[in-house]
Design a protein around this motif. Structure first.
Motif, PDB file in Angstrom:
ATOM      1  N   VAL A  41     114.689 -12.724 131.674  1.00 52.30           N
ATOM      2  CA  VAL A  41     114.127 -13.825 130.883  1.00 52.30           C
ATOM      3  C   VAL A  41     114.468 -13.678 129.396  1.00 52.30           C
ATOM      4  O   VAL A  41     114.605 -14.687 128.687  1.00 52.30           O
ATOM      5  CB  VAL A  41     112.595 -13.942 131.083  1.00 52.30           C
ATOM      6  CG1 VAL A  41     112.273 -14.301 132.512  1.00 52.30           C
ATOM      7  CG2 VAL A  41     111.868 -12.679 130.654  1.00 52.30           C
ATOM      8  N   THR A  42     114.619 -12.423 128.922  1.00 54.41           N
ATOM      9  CA  THR A  42     115.029 -12.230 127.526  1.00 54.41           C
ATOM     10  C   THR A  42     116.430 -12.783 127.315  1.00 54.41           C
ATOM     11  O   THR A  42     116.684 -13.529 126.353  1.00 54.41           O
ATOM     12  CB  THR A  42     114.993 -10.734 127.160  1.00 54.41           C
ATOM     13  OG1 THR A  42     113.662 -10.244 127.288  1.00 54.41           O
ATOM     14  CG2 THR A  42     115.462 -10.519 125.716  1.00 54.41           C
ATOM     15  N   GLY A  43     117.355 -12.420 128.217  1.00 54.33           N
ATOM     16  CA  GLY A  43     118.729 -12.936 128.112  1.00 54.33           C
ATOM     17  C   GLY A  43     118.779 -14.446 128.283  1.00 54.33           C
ATOM     18  O   GLY A  43     119.550 -15.133 127.603  1.00 54.33           O
ATOM     19  N   TRP A  44     117.946 -14.982 129.181  1.00 54.96           N
ATOM     20  CA  TRP A  44     117.914 -16.429 129.427  1.00 54.96           C
ATOM     21  C   TRP A  44     117.435 -17.173 128.185  1.00 54.96           C
ATOM     22  O   TRP A  44     118.013 -18.191 127.793  1.00 54.96           O
ATOM     23  CB  TRP A  44     117.003 -16.712 130.615  1.00 54.96           C
ATOM     24  CG  TRP A  44     116.994 -18.151 131.070  1.00 54.96           C
ATOM     25  CD1 TRP A  44     117.980 -19.077 130.887  1.00 54.96           C
ATOM     26  CD2 TRP A  44     115.947 -18.817 131.787  1.00 54.96           C
ATOM     27  NE1 TRP A  44     117.621 -20.273 131.443  1.00 54.96           N
ATOM     28  CE2 TRP A  44     116.380 -20.153 132.000  1.00 54.96           C
ATOM     29  CE3 TRP A  44     114.704 -18.409 132.272  1.00 54.96           C
ATOM     30  CZ2 TRP A  44     115.590 -21.079 132.678  1.00 54.96           C
ATOM     31  CZ3 TRP A  44     113.925 -19.334 132.951  1.00 54.96           C
ATOM     32  CH2 TRP A  44     114.364 -20.657 133.154  1.00 54.96           C
ATOM     33  N   GLN A  45     116.376 -16.673 127.546  1.00 55.38           N
ATOM     34  CA  GLN A  45     115.865 -17.331 126.349  1.00 55.38           C
ATOM     35  C   GLN A  45     116.901 -17.329 125.230  1.00 55.38           C
ATOM     36  O   GLN A  45     117.086 -18.346 124.549  1.00 55.38           O
ATOM     37  CB  GLN A  45     114.576 -16.642 125.871  1.00 55.38           C
ATOM     38  CG  GLN A  45     113.981 -17.302 124.634  1.00 55.38           C
ATOM     39  CD  GLN A  45     112.620 -16.740 124.263  1.00 55.38           C
ATOM     40  OE1 GLN A  45     111.611 -17.424 124.319  1.00 55.38           O
ATOM     41  NE2 GLN A  45     112.576 -15.474 123.862  1.00 55.38           N
ATOM     42  N   ILE A  46     117.597 -16.209 125.032  1.00 56.58           N
ATOM     43  CA  ILE A  46     118.635 -16.134 124.007  1.00 56.58           C
ATOM     44  C   ILE A  46     119.778 -17.094 124.332  1.00 56.58           C
ATOM     45  O   ILE A  46     120.327 -17.764 123.454  1.00 56.58           O
ATOM     46  CB  ILE A  46     119.166 -14.690 123.870  1.00 56.58           C
ATOM     47  CG1 ILE A  46     118.066 -13.780 123.323  1.00 56.58           C
ATOM     48  CG2 ILE A  46     120.393 -14.635 122.967  1.00 56.58           C
ATOM     49  CD1 ILE A  46     118.418 -12.306 123.338  1.00 56.58           C
ATOM     50  N   GLN A  47     120.125 -17.185 125.622  1.00 53.58           N
ATOM     51  CA  GLN A  47     121.239 -18.029 126.052  1.00 53.58           C
ATOM     52  C   GLN A  47     120.977 -19.506 125.787  1.00 53.58           C
ATOM     53  O   GLN A  47     121.872 -20.226 125.320  1.00 53.58           O
ATOM     54  CB  GLN A  47     121.508 -17.800 127.544  1.00 53.58           C
ATOM     55  CG  GLN A  47     122.702 -18.582 128.080  1.00 53.58           C
ATOM     56  CD  GLN A  47     122.884 -18.380 129.571  1.00 53.58           C
ATOM     57  OE1 GLN A  47     121.936 -18.058 130.290  1.00 53.58           O
ATOM     58  NE2 GLN A  47     124.096 -18.558 130.057  1.00 53.58           N
ATOM     59  N   VAL A  48     119.765 -19.988 126.093  1.00 51.48           N
ATOM     60  CA  VAL A  48     119.480 -21.421 125.952  1.00 51.48           C
ATOM     61  C   VAL A  48     118.992 -21.785 124.554  1.00 51.48           C
ATOM     62  O   VAL A  48     118.892 -22.976 124.229  1.00 51.48           O
ATOM     63  CB  VAL A  48     118.452 -21.900 127.007  1.00 51.48           C
ATOM     64  CG1 VAL A  48     118.974 -21.653 128.408  1.00 51.48           C
ATOM     65  CG2 VAL A  48     117.097 -21.239 126.809  1.00 51.48           C
ATOM     66  N   THR A  49     118.656 -20.789 123.734  1.00 49.67           N
ATOM     67  CA  THR A  49     118.239 -21.087 122.352  1.00 49.67           C
ATOM     68  C   THR A  49     119.205 -20.401 121.387  1.00 49.67           C
ATOM     69  O   THR A  49     120.310 -20.874 121.166  1.00 49.67           O
ATOM     70  CB  THR A  49     116.786 -20.621 122.103  1.00 49.67           C
ATOM     71  OG1 THR A  49     116.673 -19.212 122.379  1.00 49.67           O
ATOM     72  CG2 THR A  49     115.813 -21.378 122.988  1.00 49.67           C
ATOM     73  N   SER A  50     118.793 -19.294 120.807  1.00 51.05           N
ATOM     74  CA  SER A  50     119.627 -18.495 119.900  1.00 51.05           C
ATOM     75  C   SER A  50     118.900 -17.177 119.644  1.00 51.05           C
ATOM     76  O   SER A  50     117.690 -17.078 119.888  1.00 51.05           O
ATOM     77  CB  SER A  50     119.855 -19.236 118.579  1.00 51.05           C
ATOM     78  OG  SER A  50     118.637 -19.317 117.849  1.00 51.05           O
ATOM     79  N   PRO A  51     119.608 -16.144 119.137  1.00 54.00           N
ATOM     80  CA  PRO A  51     118.921 -14.891 118.812  1.00 54.00           C
ATOM     81  C   PRO A  51     117.786 -15.072 117.810  1.00 54.00           C
ATOM     82  O   PRO A  51     116.740 -14.426 117.923  1.00 54.00           O
ATOM     83  CB  PRO A  51     120.051 -14.024 118.221  1.00 54.00           C
ATOM     84  CG  PRO A  51     121.292 -14.545 118.856  1.00 54.00           C
ATOM     85  CD  PRO A  51     121.071 -16.023 118.990  1.00 54.00           C
ATOM     86  N   LEU A  52     117.977 -15.972 116.821  1.00 57.63           N
ATOM     87  CA  LEU A  52     116.926 -16.225 115.837  1.00 57.63           C
ATOM     88  C   LEU A  52     115.696 -16.834 116.501  1.00 57.63           C
ATOM     89  O   LEU A  52     114.566 -16.391 116.275  1.00 57.63           O
ATOM     90  CB  LEU A  52     117.440 -17.152 114.731  1.00 57.63           C
ATOM     91  CG  LEU A  52     116.387 -17.605 113.702  1.00 57.63           C
ATOM     92  CD1 LEU A  52     115.861 -16.408 112.923  1.00 57.63           C
ATOM     93  CD2 LEU A  52     116.959 -18.656 112.768  1.00 57.63           C
ATOM     94  N   THR A  53     115.922 -17.855 117.341  1.00 56.66           N
ATOM     95  CA  THR A  53     114.814 -18.496 118.044  1.00 56.66           C
ATOM     96  C   THR A  53     114.108 -17.508 118.965  1.00 56.66           C
ATOM     97  O   THR A  53     112.879 -17.538 119.110  1.00 56.66           O
ATOM     98  CB  THR A  53     115.316 -19.702 118.861  1.00 56.66           C
ATOM     99  OG1 THR A  53     116.031 -20.583 117.995  1.00 56.66           O
ATOM    100  CG2 THR A  53     114.164 -20.453 119.496  1.00 56.66           C
ATOM    101  N   HIS A  54     114.878 -16.618 119.573  1.00 56.48           N
ATOM    102  CA  HIS A  54     114.290 -15.581 120.429  1.00 56.48           C
ATOM    103  C   HIS A  54     113.344 -14.686 119.636  1.00 56.48           C
ATOM    104  O   HIS A  54     112.239 -14.373 120.094  1.00 56.48           O
ATOM    105  CB  HIS A  54     115.399 -14.740 121.065  1.00 56.48           C
ATOM    106  CG  HIS A  54     114.906 -13.483 121.712  1.00 56.48           C
ATOM    107  ND1 HIS A  54     114.104 -13.477 122.836  1.00 56.48           N
ATOM    108  CD2 HIS A  54     115.081 -12.180 121.373  1.00 56.48           C
ATOM    109  CE1 HIS A  54     113.814 -12.233 123.165  1.00 56.48           C
ATOM    110  NE2 HIS A  54     114.387 -11.425 122.293  1.00 56.48           N
TER     111      HIS A  54
END
Length: 358
Positions: free
Chosen positions: A264-277
């Motif tokens: 889920v960490t990788g998924w959140q970064i993938q669909v948003t951005s590292p900053l948004t994560h």
């Protein structure tokens, strides 16, 4: 008019689908992260269980991760069109090369759970808030990477919020010195884990899942002597709920949440951005603190809440500062590349003008 609306429908549908995916990814990250903390807290210091074996709980989570990696690899092999997961084959040589990271990984997850065992969930985030500070220190000492004054100012803000939070826990009479020490050590090992992970990824072909597999296999072995010398084998052997389905259900849920965090960490970064994560992680920490205070009906004074706000603000500001610095660096690199690209054409123009003058 009907034609126009029919043309816009796919675009609006696609946009709605994107928003739905983002909401699903962020929600999954929040549920798994907050759920893992609360389930671990129950297992580590519940008055119902009364199990004083944090290393055993952590070891079982590693066992679950190894088992789930193998299960997903099998599913990926059997159903390649439905499941995408790398093949998992154990190699002693790779396991040995990953071992330095595994020592750091064991320290990170062990001190994380030891901190959670001794402090309340409401203080857990502040207790482990020095990760950013240790990131800066370790990056300088190990990698030789300096930090800007703005980023250092954010770190000072985080340190101030941390000490204010410790002071307020002391005033409230709920301060655990060992919990704070474990939190500081956990923060240090989280920072070291990030650096060693970056170095170890090429060993396993830059596959995060393969690295997760080898890390947890090594951890399963490394935890055994630690449990032996700490006396946890005896604690577990005489544990009155050792045969309880209720206990093993929560142990397995904890292991599942721990495994899911990687996805889920990788998924959140993938669909948003590292900053948004990072922003999502900060907001999640705030929500987690509020939920814990409400759940356990805790009373916290204004200065205690102020310490959380200072740490959250400092962490968010640090993320923004680093993002701006990366954007500026990327912009300068693009300008340099553009200048180098134009340099030959400028030289050709100059030589052509020189020949025309002659």
């Amino acid at each position: 008019m009907v034609t126009m609306s029919s043309k816009k429908a796919p675009a609006s549908s696609s946009l709605a689908q994107q928003y739905a995916t983002i909401i699903a990814a962020v929600s999954a990250y929040w549920i798994c992260s907050i759920g893992l903390v609360f389930v671990n807290k129950y297992l580590l210091s519940s008055s119902d269980l009364k199990l004083d074996a944090p290393l055993f709980v952590t070891w079982y989570q590693c066992v679950c991760t190894v088992a789930l990696c193998l299960l997903c690899a099998y599913a990926g092999k059997a159903l390649p069109s439905a499941v995408s997961f790398p093949e998992m084959t154990f190699d002693y040589r790779l396991s040995r090369e990953v071992l330095p990271l595994s020592f750091v990984f064991v320290g990170m997850i062990a001190f994380n759970n030891l901190c959670l065992q001794h402090v309340g969930v409401s203080f857990y985030y502040v207790g482990r808030s020095l990760t950013t500070v240790f990131n800066v220190i370790c990056s300088y000492l190990i990698l030789g990477i300096g930090t800007s004054k703005k980023a250092l100012a954010c770190c000072i803000l985080i340190i101030g919020g941390f000490f204010l939070g410790v002071n307020q826990e002391d005033v409230a009479g709920s301060l655990s010195i060992s919990g704070v020490i474990y939190g500081v050590l956990a923060s240090l090992f989280v920072a070291l884990n990030a650096i060693f992970t970056q170095r170890s990824l090429p060993i396993v072909g830059d596959s995060v899942w393969r690295l997760t597999f080898y890390n947890n296999v090594n951890a399963c072995v490394l935890f055994l002597p630690m449990m032996l010398f700490s006396g946890e084998f005896g604690e577990v052997a005489y544990f009155r709920h050792i045969g309880s389905g209720h206990f093993w259900f929560f142990m397995t849920i904890s292991g599942l949440f721990g495994f899911m965090m990687g996805y889920v960490t990788g998924w959140q970064i993938q669909v948003t951005s590292p900053l948004t994560h990072n922003i999502s992680g900060t907001a999640k920490a705030a929500a987690q603190t509020v939920i814990a205070v409400i759940w356990w009906s805790e009373y916290k004074p204004i200065l205690w809440w102020a310490s959380n706000v200072v740490v959250l603000f400092g962490s968010g500001a640090y993320t923004k500062v680093k993002r701006d610095e990366m954007k500026a660096k990327f912009g300068n690199e693009r300008k340099d590349v553009e200048a180098k690209r134009l340099l030959p054409s400028i030289s050709e123009d100059n030589s052509q003008q020189s020949s025309e003058t002659v």
